[in-house]
Design a protein around this motif. Sequence first.
Motif, PDB file in Angstrom:
ATOM      1  N   LYS A 126       2.578  -3.921  -7.148  1.00 38.39           N
ATOM      2  CA  LYS A 126       1.888  -2.716  -6.689  1.00 38.39           C
ATOM      3  C   LYS A 126       0.601  -3.005  -5.925  1.00 38.39           C
ATOM      4  O   LYS A 126       0.260  -2.300  -4.997  1.00 38.39           O
ATOM      5  CB  LYS A 126       1.546  -1.831  -7.903  1.00 38.39           C
ATOM      6  CG  LYS A 126       2.735  -1.388  -8.712  1.00 38.39           C
ATOM      7  CD  LYS A 126       2.256  -0.647  -9.959  1.00 38.39           C
ATOM      8  CE  LYS A 126       3.421  -0.211 -10.821  1.00 38.39           C
ATOM      9  NZ  LYS A 126       2.965   0.491 -12.035  1.00 38.39           N
ATOM     10  N   ASP A 127      -0.115  -4.041  -6.358  1.00 41.69           N
ATOM     11  CA  ASP A 127      -1.481  -4.244  -5.862  1.00 41.69           C
ATOM     12  C   ASP A 127      -1.613  -5.605  -5.189  1.00 41.69           C
ATOM     13  O   ASP A 127      -1.400  -6.635  -5.832  1.00 41.69           O
ATOM     14  CB  ASP A 127      -2.446  -4.141  -7.052  1.00 41.69           C
ATOM     15  CG  ASP A 127      -3.899  -4.363  -6.655  1.00 41.69           C
ATOM     16  OD1 ASP A 127      -4.178  -4.442  -5.446  1.00 41.69           O
ATOM     17  OD2 ASP A 127      -4.745  -4.452  -7.566  1.00 41.69           O
ATOM     18  N   ALA A 147       5.106 -13.078  -3.370  1.00 43.79           N
ATOM     19  CA  ALA A 147       5.081 -11.639  -3.640  1.00 43.79           C
ATOM     20  C   ALA A 147       5.058 -10.813  -2.356  1.00 43.79           C
ATOM     21  O   ALA A 147       4.540 -11.252  -1.331  1.00 43.79           O
ATOM     22  CB  ALA A 147       3.877 -11.290  -4.502  1.00 43.79           C
ATOM     23  N   VAL A 148       5.644  -9.628  -2.449  1.00 44.25           N
ATOM     24  CA  VAL A 148       5.500  -8.599  -1.417  1.00 44.25           C
ATOM     25  C   VAL A 148       4.957  -7.359  -2.130  1.00 44.25           C
ATOM     26  O   VAL A 148       4.978  -7.278  -3.357  1.00 44.25           O
ATOM     27  CB  VAL A 148       6.859  -8.284  -0.733  1.00 44.25           C
ATOM     28  CG1 VAL A 148       7.410  -9.509  -0.043  1.00 44.25           C
ATOM     29  CG2 VAL A 148       7.877  -7.741  -1.736  1.00 44.25           C
ATOM     30  N   ILE A 149       4.485  -6.397  -1.332  1.00 43.39           N
ATOM     31  CA  ILE A 149       3.917  -5.176  -1.917  1.00 43.39           C
ATOM     32  C   ILE A 149       4.887  -4.019  -1.687  1.00 43.39           C
ATOM     33  O   ILE A 149       5.544  -3.944  -0.657  1.00 43.39           O
ATOM     34  CB  ILE A 149       2.542  -4.854  -1.276  1.00 43.39           C
ATOM     35  CG1 ILE A 149       1.593  -6.056  -1.419  1.00 43.39           C
ATOM     36  CG2 ILE A 149       1.909  -3.623  -1.917  1.00 43.39           C
ATOM     37  CD1 ILE A 149       1.368  -6.529  -2.836  1.00 43.39           C
ATOM     38  N   ALA A 150       4.984  -3.129  -2.683  1.00 42.80           N
ATOM     39  CA  ALA A 150       5.848  -1.955  -2.578  1.00 42.80           C
ATOM     40  C   ALA A 150       5.140  -0.756  -3.195  1.00 42.80           C
ATOM     41  O   ALA A 150       4.204  -0.925  -3.993  1.00 42.80           O
ATOM     42  CB  ALA A 150       7.176  -2.217  -3.298  1.00 42.80           C
ATOM     43  N   PRO A 151       5.542   0.483  -2.846  1.00 42.28           N
ATOM     44  CA  PRO A 151       4.906   1.673  -3.442  1.00 42.28           C
ATOM     45  C   PRO A 151       5.018   1.648  -4.970  1.00 42.28           C
ATOM     46  O   PRO A 151       6.070   1.317  -5.522  1.00 42.28           O
ATOM     47  CB  PRO A 151       5.712   2.836  -2.842  1.00 42.28           C
ATOM     48  CG  PRO A 151       6.285   2.294  -1.573  1.00 42.28           C
ATOM     49  CD  PRO A 151       6.567   0.843  -1.848  1.00 42.28           C
ATOM     50  N   ALA A 152       3.923   2.041  -5.639  1.00 36.70           N
ATOM     51  CA  ALA A 152       3.845   1.981  -7.111  1.00 36.70           C
ATOM     52  C   ALA A 152       4.944   2.818  -7.768  1.00 36.70           C
ATOM     53  O   ALA A 152       5.565   2.390  -8.742  1.00 36.70           O
ATOM     54  CB  ALA A 152       2.470   2.459  -7.574  1.00 36.70           C
ATOM     55  N   GLU A 153       5.209   4.027  -7.204  1.00 39.18           N
ATOM     56  CA  GLU A 153       6.207   4.905  -7.844  1.00 39.18           C
ATOM     57  C   GLU A 153       7.613   4.303  -7.769  1.00 39.18           C
ATOM     58  O   GLU A 153       8.438   4.499  -8.671  1.00 39.18           O
ATOM     59  CB  GLU A 153       6.173   6.316  -7.236  1.00 39.18           C
ATOM     60  CG  GLU A 153       6.556   6.436  -5.773  1.00 39.18           C
ATOM     61  CD  GLU A 153       5.411   6.129  -4.798  1.00 39.18           C
ATOM     62  OE1 GLU A 153       5.621   6.326  -3.594  1.00 39.18           O
ATOM     63  OE2 GLU A 153       4.333   5.683  -5.254  1.00 39.18           O
ATOM     64  N   GLU A 154       7.896   3.519  -6.707  1.00 40.38           N
ATOM     65  CA  GLU A 154       9.215   2.894  -6.580  1.00 40.38           C
ATOM     66  C   GLU A 154       9.368   1.740  -7.589  1.00 40.38           C
ATOM     67  O   GLU A 154      10.441   1.549  -8.165  1.00 40.38           O
ATOM     68  CB  GLU A 154       9.425   2.397  -5.145  1.00 40.38           C
ATOM     69  CG  GLU A 154       9.535   3.545  -4.144  1.00 40.38           C
ATOM     70  CD  GLU A 154       9.771   3.072  -2.712  1.00 40.38           C
ATOM     71  OE1 GLU A 154      10.045   1.868  -2.511  1.00 40.38           O
ATOM     72  OE2 GLU A 154       9.673   3.912  -1.795  1.00 40.38           O
ATOM     73  N   ILE A 155       8.279   0.983  -7.795  1.00 38.86           N
ATOM     74  CA  ILE A 155       8.308  -0.094  -8.795  1.00 38.86           C
ATOM     75  C   ILE A 155       8.479   0.498 -10.191  1.00 38.86           C
ATOM     76  O   ILE A 155       9.287   0.021 -10.993  1.00 38.86           O
ATOM     77  CB  ILE A 155       7.035  -0.969  -8.697  1.00 38.86           C
ATOM     78  CG1 ILE A 155       7.101  -1.820  -7.422  1.00 38.86           C
ATOM     79  CG2 ILE A 155       6.874  -1.863  -9.930  1.00 38.86           C
ATOM     80  CD1 ILE A 155       5.906  -2.693  -7.165  1.00 38.86           C
TER      81      ILE A 155
END
Length: 590
Positions: A126-127, A147-155
Amino acid sequence: MSLSNPINFDPSSDHFAQALKGRRFGRALTKLGKVTREQVHQGLELQKTTSKGKKLGEILLEMGLINANDIKMTLSGMAGMPFIQLKDRVIDEATLNSVNAEMARSVQVIPIEFDPATKKLVVAMKDPGNFSAVDTLRNMLGLKVSAVIAPAEEIDALLKQHYQSKTDLKAIYADIATSDVAQSLEGRGASIDQATLQDAANDNNVVQLLNLVLMQAIRDKASDIHLEPFEDEFKMRYRIDGVLYEMDPPPPSLAMAIVSRVKVMAKLDIAERRLPQDGRIELNLNNAPIDLRVAVLPTMFGESVVLRVLDRGNVQLSLDKVGLREDDLEKVRGLINKPNGIVIVTGPTGSGKTTTLYAALNELNDISTKILTAEDPVEYDIEGLIQCQVNHDQELTFAKLLRSFLRQDPDIILVGEIRDLETAQIAIQASLTGHLVFSTLHTNDAPSSILRLVDLGVESFLLTATLEAIVAQRLVRRVCSKCKEKYVPNEEQLMELSMRPSDAANYTFTRGVGCETCNKTGYKGRLALYEIMCLDDALRELIMTQASTAVLKMESRKRGMRTLRESGMLSIYDGQTTIEEVVRETLGED
């Protein structure tokens, strides 16, 4: 207003990360085409005037120019990390199994790509600032993690979908029993070469097993994890609230593989099996730093390992949270604010002495006070304290450190433990030259500490000139608040406290029935009991005449000292602990 040359490539590509890496936030947003330069300048003007203390992203969000995902995408690019969408993404079983449920939930990541051949794992988090999550995964899994970043709600949605159920130890044991690693170790005893041991330590099943053991121990707030080899079995035990509990044991053939995995994580020599070794594993779980202190000991049937869990996020370093009653708290605050003298905290190993002293130092820790500590080992790093570790290999003892401390212009000194006459003498010297000294001893109660110091060879007149107080303490388990019930103790239980049923009628007694919260034990957490012996002229006179421990105790009680047993009884009447706990941890009065 036109957008200035926005980049138009996929945020999930490496090209995106390279184009934005190291740029300032406003410039990166402009480059992405999310805002114009004029809008960035407008936001910066507001930041200087009406929105002081707010970040530029928050201001642009309030202006309705960008959304939360735009901020996350920009920050990930600035950190040199791709930004991806996980919605409708299919993740294969092998990738999901590369990280167990407890680990994924603790570090808040989703594995999205895994190559067992190259040991490369890509996770979505997330961060972009959460570097410790990647370090923890590398350390615990032994993989090359990026690591890659993704929207928190999707994680969150994928964590709920794939990692809802807890991983079962027995299920992992069943998987390992049929694996290649179990076959290669079966019946080999100690005749295992280093290459086989290395392979076993890095086997995915062994890695997942140990990670689960560690995560479960940390979740259950265990203070120690014991891995113990015996002739026909390999035991695993956790110490929770001072009591050891046995876990489901792994197959004995895996003993060397599990121990070797711990050694790899602690950066110890896996080929050395004849000598004790000490190491450390650093983790970051649920945004809390956790240190595991590792001690490996060779035994008749293999190596025994104890991991001490130092959860720095969980320790209560505040005097009003360690369990002191109101009047005792006032006494202790008076003692720690004295200009000089020696204050000793005494009790057996694991009675919370260090935590009490750290809480006192934490209260005294300000910019106008220089505090030096000599410890063996340093258990918690505290900002503002100069902490030094004893090193016996280099002959750096408590006494040697203390001598150096006196040339460092300190106000307050903590000596981990007074073990010998030399350390005691230098502590006394420090006190006489205007310093406040804290230290610990191992004795049963406060008055017997005087005899212990005299036995070490300390002169009585020096003791009376410097010693301000002795604080004895014990830890008892706290009754679980979720399943607490009132009950009437039987005659046998009351006799343990020297009470008659008629006396007990005036008090309320409680106990825990046992529930999911407390693992069916009836206890959750611990509470300290204190015995505070403050020295006055009359007590100093008795010490000078070498009065017995019994006389010192009697006189201290006349002057208001509450014994450990009496403190325990007050905690029973308050409904905080039980008769069994107080009887187990304290001595009855003569």
